[in-house]
Design a protein around this motif. Structure first.
Motif, PDB file in Angstrom:
ATOM      1  N   VAL A  46       0.845  -1.198   0.000  1.00 35.04           N
ATOM      2  CA  VAL A  46       0.000   0.000   0.000  1.00 35.04           C
ATOM      3  C   VAL A  46       0.886   1.256   0.000  1.00 35.04           C
ATOM      4  O   VAL A  46       0.723   2.160  -0.825  1.00 35.04           O
ATOM      5  CB  VAL A  46      -0.930   0.010   1.236  1.00 35.04           C
ATOM      6  CG1 VAL A  46      -1.455   1.408   1.507  1.00 35.04           C
ATOM      7  CG2 VAL A  46      -2.090  -0.944   1.044  1.00 35.04           C
ATOM      8  N   SER A  47       1.864   1.276   0.904  1.00 33.82           N
ATOM      9  CA  SER A  47       2.651   2.495   1.000  1.00 33.82           C
ATOM     10  C   SER A  47       3.583   2.650  -0.194  1.00 33.82           C
ATOM     11  O   SER A  47       3.813   3.756  -0.670  1.00 33.82           O
ATOM     12  CB  SER A  47       3.432   2.509   2.311  1.00 33.82           C
ATOM     13  OG  SER A  47       4.391   1.495   2.328  1.00 33.82           O
ATOM     14  N   ILE A  48       4.093   1.544  -0.705  1.00 34.08           N
ATOM     15  CA  ILE A  48       5.011   1.646  -1.843  1.00 34.08           C
ATOM     16  C   ILE A  48       4.293   2.189  -3.069  1.00 34.08           C
ATOM     17  O   ILE A  48       4.781   3.093  -3.745  1.00 34.08           O
ATOM     18  CB  ILE A  48       5.625   0.266  -2.169  1.00 34.08           C
ATOM     19  CG1 ILE A  48       6.585  -0.148  -1.063  1.00 34.08           C
ATOM     20  CG2 ILE A  48       6.353   0.303  -3.502  1.00 34.08           C
ATOM     21  CD1 ILE A  48       7.140  -1.537  -1.225  1.00 34.08           C
ATOM     22  N   SER A  49       3.123   1.639  -3.358  1.00 37.15           N
ATOM     23  CA  SER A  49       2.465   2.063  -4.591  1.00 37.15           C
ATOM     24  C   SER A  49       2.070   3.537  -4.505  1.00 37.15           C
ATOM     25  O   SER A  49       2.245   4.298  -5.459  1.00 37.15           O
ATOM     26  CB  SER A  49       1.277   1.159  -4.909  1.00 37.15           C
ATOM     27  OG  SER A  49       0.076   1.748  -4.505  1.00 37.15           O
ATOM     28  N   GLY A  50       1.559   3.941  -3.326  1.00 38.02           N
ATOM     29  CA  GLY A  50       1.208   5.346  -3.164  1.00 38.02           C
ATOM     30  C   GLY A  50       2.437   6.240  -3.285  1.00 38.02           C
ATOM     31  O   GLY A  50       2.416   7.284  -3.943  1.00 38.02           O
ATOM     32  N   ALA A  51       3.526   5.794  -2.673  1.00 37.35           N
ATOM     33  CA  ALA A  51       4.737   6.607  -2.678  1.00 37.35           C
ATOM     34  C   ALA A  51       5.273   6.787  -4.087  1.00 37.35           C
ATOM     35  O   ALA A  51       5.618   7.904  -4.506  1.00 37.35           O
ATOM     36  CB  ALA A  51       5.804   5.945  -1.793  1.00 37.35           C
ATOM     37  N   LEU A  52       5.304   5.684  -4.820  1.00 33.87           N
ATOM     38  CA  LEU A  52       5.869   5.773  -6.162  1.00 33.87           C
ATOM     39  C   LEU A  52       5.020   6.679  -7.047  1.00 33.87           C
ATOM     40  O   LEU A  52       5.533   7.544  -7.770  1.00 33.87           O
ATOM     41  CB  LEU A  52       5.969   4.370  -6.768  1.00 33.87           C
ATOM     42  CG  LEU A  52       6.837   4.280  -8.014  1.00 33.87           C
ATOM     43  CD1 LEU A  52       8.252   4.726  -7.679  1.00 33.87           C
ATOM     44  CD2 LEU A  52       6.841   2.868  -8.566  1.00 33.87           C
ATOM     45  N   ALA A  53       3.705   6.495  -6.961  1.00 40.19           N
ATOM     46  CA  ALA A  53       2.821   7.316  -7.790  1.00 40.19           C
ATOM     47  C   ALA A  53       2.986   8.792  -7.426  1.00 40.19           C
ATOM     48  O   ALA A  53       3.108   9.659  -8.307  1.00 40.19           O
ATOM     49  CB  ALA A  53       1.380   6.860  -7.623  1.00 40.19           C
ATOM     50  N   CYS A  54       3.000   9.087  -6.141  1.00 46.80           N
ATOM     51  CA  CYS A  54       3.113  10.491  -5.731  1.00 46.80           C
ATOM     52  C   CYS A  54       4.465  11.077  -6.105  1.00 46.80           C
ATOM     53  O   CYS A  54       4.561  12.229  -6.520  1.00 46.80           O
ATOM     54  CB  CYS A  54       2.888  10.623  -4.226  1.00 46.80           C
ATOM     55  SG  CYS A  54       1.165  10.469  -3.783  1.00 46.80           S
ATOM     56  N   LEU A  55       5.499  10.268  -5.969  1.00 46.20           N
ATOM     57  CA  LEU A  55       6.829  10.757  -6.351  1.00 46.20           C
ATOM     58  C   LEU A  55       6.832  11.156  -7.820  1.00 46.20           C
ATOM     59  O   LEU A  55       7.304  12.217  -8.209  1.00 46.20           O
ATOM     60  CB  LEU A  55       7.870   9.660  -6.109  1.00 46.20           C
ATOM     61  CG  LEU A  55       9.300  10.055  -6.454  1.00 46.20           C
ATOM     62  CD1 LEU A  55       9.825  11.007  -5.405  1.00 46.20           C
ATOM     63  CD2 LEU A  55      10.200   8.838  -6.560  1.00 46.20           C
ATOM     64  N   ARG A  56       6.254  10.276  -8.610  1.00 51.75           N
ATOM     65  CA  ARG A  56       6.220  10.508 -10.045  1.00 51.75           C
ATOM     66  C   ARG A  56       5.417  11.785 -10.340  1.00 51.75           C
ATOM     67  O   ARG A  56       5.842  12.636 -11.117  1.00 51.75           O
ATOM     68  CB  ARG A  56       5.588   9.282 -10.692  1.00 51.75           C
ATOM     69  CG  ARG A  56       5.473   9.315 -12.179  1.00 51.75           C
ATOM     70  CD  ARG A  56       6.839   9.266 -12.826  1.00 51.75           C
ATOM     71  NE  ARG A  56       6.662   9.476 -14.249  1.00 51.75           N
ATOM     72  CZ  ARG A  56       6.670   8.482 -15.130  1.00 51.75           C
ATOM     73  NH1 ARG A  56       6.917   7.263 -14.733  1.00 51.75           N
ATOM     74  NH2 ARG A  56       6.464   8.721 -16.407  1.00 51.75           N
ATOM     75  N   ILE A  57       4.262  11.911  -9.701  1.00 51.38           N
ATOM     76  CA  ILE A  57       3.413  13.064  -9.968  1.00 51.38           C
ATOM     77  C   ILE A  57       4.081  14.346  -9.486  1.00 51.38           C
ATOM     78  O   ILE A  57       4.070  15.372 -10.190  1.00 51.38           O
ATOM     79  CB  ILE A  57       2.037  12.892  -9.296  1.00 51.38           C
ATOM     80  CG1 ILE A  57       1.293  11.750  -9.982  1.00 51.38           C
ATOM     81  CG2 ILE A  57       1.217  14.168  -9.370  1.00 51.38           C
ATOM     82  CD1 ILE A  57       0.009  11.377  -9.313  1.00 51.38           C
TER      83      ILE A  57
END
Ligand SMILES: Nc1ncnc2c1ncn2[C@@H]1O[C@H](COP(=O)(O)OP(=O)(O)OP(=O)(O)O)[C@@H](O)[C@H]1O
Ligand SMILES: Nc1ncnc2c1ncn2[C@@H]1O[C@H](COP(=O)(O)OP(=O)(O)OP(=O)(O)O)[C@@H](O)[C@H]1O
Ligand SMILES: [Mg+2]
Ligand SMILES: [Mg+2]
Lengths: 327, 503, 348, 306
Positions: C78-89
């Motif tokens: 959960v935290s990884i996917s959110g983190a990666l998406a937010c980092l990218r955005i």
């Protein structure tokens, strides 16, 4: 072929996983010694014991439960509750410690017994019952108080700071001695008493154990009682280690205990495993922690990743070696 | 016989499971020093009667008297305490424990509460020796075949010098020698005055050992007889409620020898399990395997199905070399295997009869091509009625079925695949006479239709009756391959097994 | 009527209803659902909206548990996917481009997928016990998430991303729509197609399934992948809901809640039969319980006691053994203790 | 470092200090900023830093401190997870003559000789500051002021103290009423979730007091979702002053922030150097901290580091 021939000596196959674990532990320790100065000393191993005596005791209780095919998620919370009750009685109420410790142990055992009864008589999954137990015990901690309470009682502090000297200038804490006694007693119970064998039988197949006329009800309730007792004892040891009681102590300890048991080669489905494996499991977890602190330069997240990696390497090797030797 | 004072008396016993009336108003008595056979079709309620007696299930109505005293057992341990020792139908032992422990757990020799392992092992070995078994008692039970486990279960029960000994289908996968040994022990116990309740679907065995029999049908008592006073045909008539005409009559057509070789195994073997063997199975041929306990029959079957990896040798199907690394690979060549170990390797206990039945077919089709519900129902209905699976409810959980009916579902699972080679390992284990004949007929007709069958059974008559060719195993070696002509009899087979000579 | 009474989801449903009614006592407007700013608004909507990530994770967990496994790593995923998406955005020039957000979300999901395959391989390929296999990722995954976020909370300001967990579509919270879609997909895969049968079979008896020709390895890898994917979507939702990614706290202990939801829903941890409807109900109970605690003003110190109480009541009600003992008199007379002389003679 | 420099037990003789620093964890952006500050300051001051992360567990911190003693570092600094239970290990450090500096959170040992000094914020004072601003802000109002409180993690020291300090100040005036108080675990997601429930259950909320910025930021979303205007309809007071919080303050969504600075590094290195040299240092050093109103935030924002 129930026997595996290793070199000249024959090692019964059932001991292979534990043996492999032990060898890997030694290898890990040796690797640490090569990498860090002042690592490869006896005291480092002893410190692992000192720092994990409470976990060891808790994991012993967990081993009983897992051997019957159950699980106990309440242990961490019961540990916290025990520290909290000890601290509040000793410090706030001024009770003498010889009265407090038996009381705490009794409370732990009683909680375990109650959970065991619910699990057995109402046929509810252990996971959910002990999870409720975990909520209950933590909740009780907070009703006692949300702050941490220091323990200043003399008996406690004396015990906490006492050291049992060993040859070679090494020493251990009394907690380690207690933990080792618990391990020995538990190993004896598991292998030389009816209760112990009933634990294995129940874990192998509860249905069969029942049909074989074994006292399944008594056994199941007993293991949760033992686990509750061990958690309470672990809590007492933790309150010696920390000299405080706190509702947030031992958060997530249930996972550590389960992990230690399973790393030690015990099957989560029950019926197979050894206490020696559990001891090794605790040592492995402790050693990983020690390596991390010797490494000393890991940032917070690399710490976690590194723990995961060490665990992975360990488990992989353990698994691959055991499988290789079997075929 | 002196005045028959029953040691055990059950009156008006009724038991209902959700949706099934398993027992209604059954009376039963057991005299000391007799062997009493409990007879009935699959699902008649025999095992339920035993379970109700020993406190595994609660009784809905009725009462039990033991030694003239009314009792209600809270569970098997209470029954054991009161002197009733039971071997339940499904082998109920803990496979994770050693053989010695399985025999003695709960009664281990102790001193000051400490179990004496040395004495435990010696005692277990002694008990097995009484059954003429010499195996490593410190090995885990899981290392042994179901037949061997059954012997261990018997050893356990026999050890308790109880007043009542209950054996629910103890012989279903034992070979003749083991059965004879068991009977010797039973006779000795009988002489000691122990009452023995015995369940079996082998009529010959029942007539050999029992003094008296009680017949159940559909959960009701039919009658009680002295064994000598009731003929086999009458017995079967009472069990199934009608005459069974052609019980013994079954003649497969002789195989037209010119059929193609389907499976050719050459020097196929696996270290520690079975030595390299060479065996050819032709289309439409029924090949039987005969041998003693642990002789390696099951291992041959598993190798041909890819359940285990062969260490040596090669396998050809339709003349083309193949390597069967998984059961799935074998299924792709349309080989099917019905395991002898129903509980560990067959049943998915939590699934329904329907789901268990279509499982292999569904697996073969893959997850993305579900079998349409209508097709499922058709198949299931067909086999429920063909094999007389009782209760005929496809949505019943399979673990609630009686042992024999479970076995029928296992068979049906593989029959609906319409395989080219069907490997049957003890397929008639625990199946009643009527259904057994039905299954034998089915096997014969399928082979007439071109299907090859590898047939393994502890019952030599059965092997002999069905097979065109018989492989004989001894000590994990295929020692002989005999054509089933008129000269071949069970005696010849026994002799071959015993002498281990290559014919 | 009788069928309703016997339905295994009856009791969880009763508990859910009881919880909702309790709320009504304290908050008169609890059941009110209004239209506000063109979307539905109300406590009931909140429960489903906040419960959405838990439902998703629990759906994935259900399948894993049905195979006899367990997945502790979902919280980390959960935290990884959110983190990666937010980092990218957060690195995009224009955070409001839909294509960019879709790519970022896709990235998070692809990584989740990979992590699921990893879990599956450890369990089915190497044969490590599920709890340990996934514990590795549970521990290391949190570190990975923090590595991605550099230990900070990454705040994004993206309209399209906000939609996933905090937005509305057709007056409904978008999260609910995602949950319905995933639920429908899962139901189709498992109940319309044959995946469910294969999963239950593997969970019920792995060896028998193998001998029946089921590729259990593939099935197991598939369920862990699915669980991780669900967790990935949940991660996007959670981070989108607060427009920020918190590597350490996002999805903390969600694995425990998810397992609890599955168990409350009547799926056994031993594997075998599973119930998707039960899981959804279980997750809703947990979320309602949380909301109830907030809205009736249970003090934080007693929150856990309250939770313990409700969980115990749910399981007791669900246990047939308990209902039998509590609601019916035992028909069976008390056991007559066998007399002393009837004791088995134990051979020495 | 693989011990290439001939032993980590470097002493003060070569002028280079080795410091063992045990951090609580990395549970929040605040904490990460704190870690970075310590690491950065150590590098700048030429201090060899042995860093370990305790992952919120006191056991781990005790283990880490033990291992620092074993490695014979020159000075130990740590942010205690909990207040109590440090006596044993601190005594060991004392026996090994290694000075100990506490950062961020205090310990409750009766024997204050066990550590040289405590460097950190005063959480109770932070709560008081928040309360004081509130009483000022509403001093003219006659109506009761309905306050909701988002607490930190139940039982944690900042949560306990910030609650206590705040309650102490507003308790003086009966018109201030805390109508709901619940833990939001210091996270945005929880802050939002709890606030939504508060908004539904309590129609009249005047003030939100959140124990940290993150929960406040989450709550802002909830307030906006409910169609109210944060900062106007509901005044918001938070603690910490991380960058996102300051941004919201500058945007007028938050009304007031009490700073709790994580930038302890430079001060810590100063104290460490003195402690190693044996110079006397004050027993309590409070971090330089301030408070921010909306105007001050606009000014401070461009230079905010974390
Ligand atoms: N636990 C249960 N739940 C529901 N039905 C059951 C259960 N146990 C047995 N039955 C049903 O009770 C009936 C009697 O079964 P039982 O096992 O006594 O038969 P049996 O005579 O032993 O048959 P077999 O020769 O096949 O072993 C069967 O219809 C069976 O399906
Ligand atoms: N006497 C024995 N000693 C050791 N292992 C045995 C013995 N009998 C059987 N086994 C084990 O049991 C397993 C199955 O046995 P196998 O396939 O050889 O038996 P089988 O010919 O099918 O006979 P049955 O099933 O009637 O026992 C094998 O793995 C074998 O090692
Ligand atoms: Mg039966
Ligand atoms: Mg066999």
């Amino acid at each position: 072929m129930s026997v595996l021939v290793a070199g000249r000596r024959a090692v019964p196959r059932k001991y292979v996983p534990v043996l492999v674990t032990a060898c890997l532990f030694a290898a890990m320790f040796a690797a640490g010694g090569l990498r860090y100065d002042s690592f490869a000393t006896g005291q480092v191993v002893l410190n692992v014991f000192i720092d994990n005596a409470f976990l060891l005791v808790v994991a012993v209780g967990m081993t009983f439960v897992i051997l019957t095919g159950g699980i106990d998620l309440s242990v961490g919370a019961v540990v916290a509750l025990s520290t909290m009750i000890s601290a509040s009685l000793v410090t706030d109420q001024g009770w003498p410690s010889p009265a407090v410790i038996p009381l705490v142990l009794a409370i732990g055992a009683a909680l375990g017994w109650a959970m065991g009864c619910i699990i057995h008589y109402f046929e509810i999954q252990p996971f959910i019952v002990t999870l409720a137990g975990m909520f209950l015990a933590r909740g009780l901690c907070y009703t006692i108080g949300t702050d941490s309470i220091s323990i200043t009682d003399e008996t406690y502090t004396a015990l906490a700071q006492a050291r049992v000297d060993l040859p070679g200038g090494m020493s251990v804490s009394p907690s380690v001695v207690i933990a080792l006694v618990v391990v020995l007693v538990a190993a004896y119970v598991l292998h030389y008493t009816r209760l112990g064998r009933n634990v294995y039988a129940t874990g192998g197949s509860e249905q069969s154990a029942l049909l074989m006329g074994l006292p399944v009800a008594r056994t199941k309730i007993a293991v949760y009682t033992i686990s509750g007792f061990c958690s309470a004892l672990g809590g007492v040891l933790l309150s010696l280690y920390m000299l405080s009681g706190y509702g947030l102590h031992a958060v997530g300890m249930e996972l550590d205990a389960i992990a230690a048991v399973v790393i030690g080669g015990t099957l989560l489905t029950g019926g197979s495993g050894y206490l020696l494996g559990t001891v090794l499991g605790v040592l492995v977890l402790g050693l990983i922690q020690t390596i991390i602190s010797f490494e000393g330069t890991l940032s917070s997240w690399w710490t976690k990743i590194f723990i995961g990696l060490l665990l992975l390497v360990f488990i992989l090797l353990q698994r691959l070696i055991s499988v290789r030797r079997r075929t | 016989m002196t005045a028959p004072v029953p040691i055990l008396r059950m009156r008006g016993i009724s038991k209902e499971f959700p949706g099934v009336k398993a027992l209604s108003g059954v009376d039963f008595r057991l005299l000391p020093g007799e062997v009493h056979a409990l007879m009935g079709e699959n699902g008649a309620g025999k095992s339920t009667l035993i379970k109700v007696l020993t406190g595994v299930h609660d009784i809905d109505a009725g009462e039990i008297e033991l030694g003239g005293r009314k009792v209600v057992f809270a569970g098997p341990s209470a029954a054991q305490q009161a002197g009733i020792s039971t071997v339940y139908q499904e082998v109920n032992l803990c496979t994770n424990l050693s053989v010695a422990e399985n025999i003695l757990i709960g009664r281990e020799p102790r001193r000051l509460g400490r179990i004496q392992w040395g004495r435990t092992r010696r005692r277990a070995a002694e008990l097995l020796a009484r059954l003429e078994l010499d195996i490593d008692v410190s090995a885990p039970l899981s290392a042994y075949s179901p037949a061997m486990q059954q012997m261990v279960a018997i050893a356990r029960a026999v050890d308790v010098s109880a007043r009542v000994l209950i054996l629910d289908e103890p012989t279903s996968s034992l070979d003749t020698g083991e059965v004879a040994q068991l009977f010797r022990v039973m006779r000795k116990l009988k002489e000691e005055g122990i009452a023995i309740l015995f369940v079996s679907h082998f009529l010959d065995q029942v007539y050999e050992i029992s003094d008296r029999m009680t017949i159940l049908r559909n959960g009701r008592l039919v009658s009680e007889h002295l064994t000598g006073e009731l003929g086999q045909v009458e017995l079967v008539g009472k069990m199934i409620g009608r005459e069974l005409a052609d019980l013994e009559k079954l003649e497969g057509k002789p195989l037209a020898r010119e059929t193609e070789a389907l499976v050719e195994a050459e020097d196929l073997g696996r270290a520690g399990a079975v030595e390299p063997f060479t065996l050819t199975i032709h289309e439409g041929e029924v090949v039987g395997l005969a041998g003693l306990l642990g002789s390696g029959r099951t291992e041959i079957a598993r190798l041909l199905f890819g359940a285990d990896h062969a260490g040596t040798g090669s396998l050809k199907i339709d003349g083309r070399p193949v390597s069967l690394r998984t059961p799935r690979a074998a299924m792709n060549h349309r080989i099917a295997f019905c395991s002898e170990n129903r509980r560990a390797e067959g049943l998915i206990p939590d699934l329904t009869v329907r789901e268990n039945l279509i499982l292999a077919l569904q697996a073969a089709r893959g997850w993305s091509r579900p079998i349409p519900r209508r097709k499922q129902d058709e198949l299931v209905d067909k086999y429920i009625s063909a094999l007389k699976i009782n209760p005929a409810d496809p949505e019943q959980l399979i673990r609630n079925l009686s042992g024999g009916n479970q076995q029928k579902v296992m068979l049906a699972r593989w029959l609906i695949l319409e395989p080219r080679l069907l490997i049957l390992d003890e397929p008639t284990r625990g199946i009643d006479v009527g259904a057994k004949a039905e299954i034998q007929r089915l096997v014969a007709s399928l082979s007439d239709g071109g299907m090859a069958v590898l047939f393994i059974s502890a019952e030599l008559e059965e092997v002999l009756r069905l097979s065109h060719k018989i492989g004989v195993l001894r000590d994990r070696r295929l020692v002989a391959e005999l054509d089933n002509d008129d000269d071949l009899t069970t005696d010849v087979l026994m002799e071959t097994i015993a002498s281990g000579a290559r014919a | 009527m009788n069928a309703v009474l016997r339905h295994r989801l009856l009791w969880p449903a009763v508990v859910l209803a009881a919880l909702l009614l309790t709320n009504l006592l304290f908050t008169g407007t609890f059941f009110a659902v209004q239209m506000r700013d063109g979307h539905l608004y109300g406590s009931l909507i909140d429960i489903v909206r906040f419960g959405a990530p838990l439902i998703l994770v629990a759906l994935g967990m259900t399948l894993v548990i049905a195979t006899g496994g367990i997945d502790l790593s979902v919280g980390s995923v959960v935290s990884i996917s959110g983190a990666l998406a937010c980092l990218r955005i957060s690195g995009m020039d224009d955070q409001n481009t839909v294509s960019g957000v879709v790519a970022a979300a896709g990235l998070g999901l692809v990584l989740s997928l990979a992590l699921g395959v990893w879990n599956g391989l450890l369990v089915a390929g190497v044969g490590i016990q599920p709890i340990i296999a996934t514990l590795i990722l549970m521990v290391a995954g949190r570190g990975l998430a923090q590595l991605i976020t550099d230990g900070q909370i990454i705040t994004v300001n993206s309209g399209p991303y906000k939609l996933i967990g905090g937005g509305y579509w057709l007056t409904l919270p978008f999260g609910i729509i995602i949950v319905l879609a995933v639920l429908a997909l899962t139901a189709v895969l498992t109940r319309r197609l044959a995946l469910g049968l294969l999963i239950e079979s593997v969970g019920g008896n792995a060896e028998a399934s193998r001998l029946a020709g089921i590729r259990s390895r593939g099935v197991i890898i598939a369920v862990y992948t699915f669980a991780a994917l669900c967790a990935g979507v949940a991660g996007l939702m959670i981070s989108s809901n607060v427009s920020s990614a918190d590597g350490n706290n996002a999805g903390l202990w969600i694995e425990l809640d998810a397992i609890l939801a599955v168990v409350i829903g009547g799926t056994s941890l031993a594997g075998g039969r599973f119930s998707l409807g039960g899981t959804v109900l279980g997750a809703l109970i947990i979320q309602t319980l949380t909301t109830t605690i907030y809205s009736i003003g249970v003090p934080p110190e007693t929150t856990l006691l309250f939770k313990a109480l409700v969980v115990t009541v749910v399981c007791l009600l669900q246990s047939p053994a308990f209902r039998e003992k509590a609601f019916h008199r035992r028909r069976r007379p008390v056991t007559a203790p066998p007399a002393a002389e009837e004791k088995v003679r134990v051979p020495a | 470092g693989c011990g290439g420099d001939g032993g980590s037990g470097g002493s003060a003789d070569d002028g280079k200090i080795t410091m063992g620093f045990s951090q609580v964890g990395a549970e929040s952006g605040w904490r990460t900023a704190n870690t970075k500050s310590v690491q950065g300051a150590a590098a700048a001051a030429g201090v060899t830093l042995k860093f370990s992360d305790a992952q919120q567990k006191q056991e781990n911190q005790i283990k880490a401190i033990r291992s620092y003693i074993q490695q014979k570092v020159d000075v130990i600094a740590f942010s205690p997870v909990v207040e109590s239970g440090w006596d044993t290990v601190l005594k060991e450090a004392k026996n090994a003559s290694i000075p100990v500096i506490l950062t961020d959170r205090a310990v409750d040992s009766a024997d204050t000789s066990l550590y040289k000094t405590f460097l950190g914020s005063d959480f109770v004072e932070e709560g008081r500051k928040a309360g004081t601003w509130l009483t000022e802000e509403f001093k003219d109002s006659k109506d009761p002021v309905n306050i909701v409180e988002l607490q930190g993690t139940t039982g944690s020291a900042p949560a306990n103290d910030r609650k206590a300090g705040f309650a102490e100040v507003i308790g003086a005036d009966p018109k201030f009423k805390v109508i709901a108080s619940q833990t939001g675990d210091f996270t945005r997601a929880k802050g939002k979730e709890v606030m939504e429930a508060f908004l539904k259950a309590n129609p009249d909320i005047d003030v939100l007091y959140a124990h940290n910025d993150d929960m406040g930021l989450g709550a802002i979303e909830a307030i906006e979702g409910a169609g109210k205007v944060p900062g106007k309809d509901i005044k918001i007071i938070t603690i910490d002053a991380v960058k996102d919080g300051m941004q919201a303050l500058a945007d007028g969504k938050i009304s007031y922030i009490v700073e709790c600075s994580p930038l302890l590094g430079p001060q810590l290195m100063d104290l460490a150097a003195k402690a190693v040299k044996g110079e006397s240092i004050p027993a309590r050093v409070v971090t330089e901290e301030t408070t921010f109103t909306q105007e001050q935030a606009k000014e401070a924002l461009p230079s905010r580091q974390y």
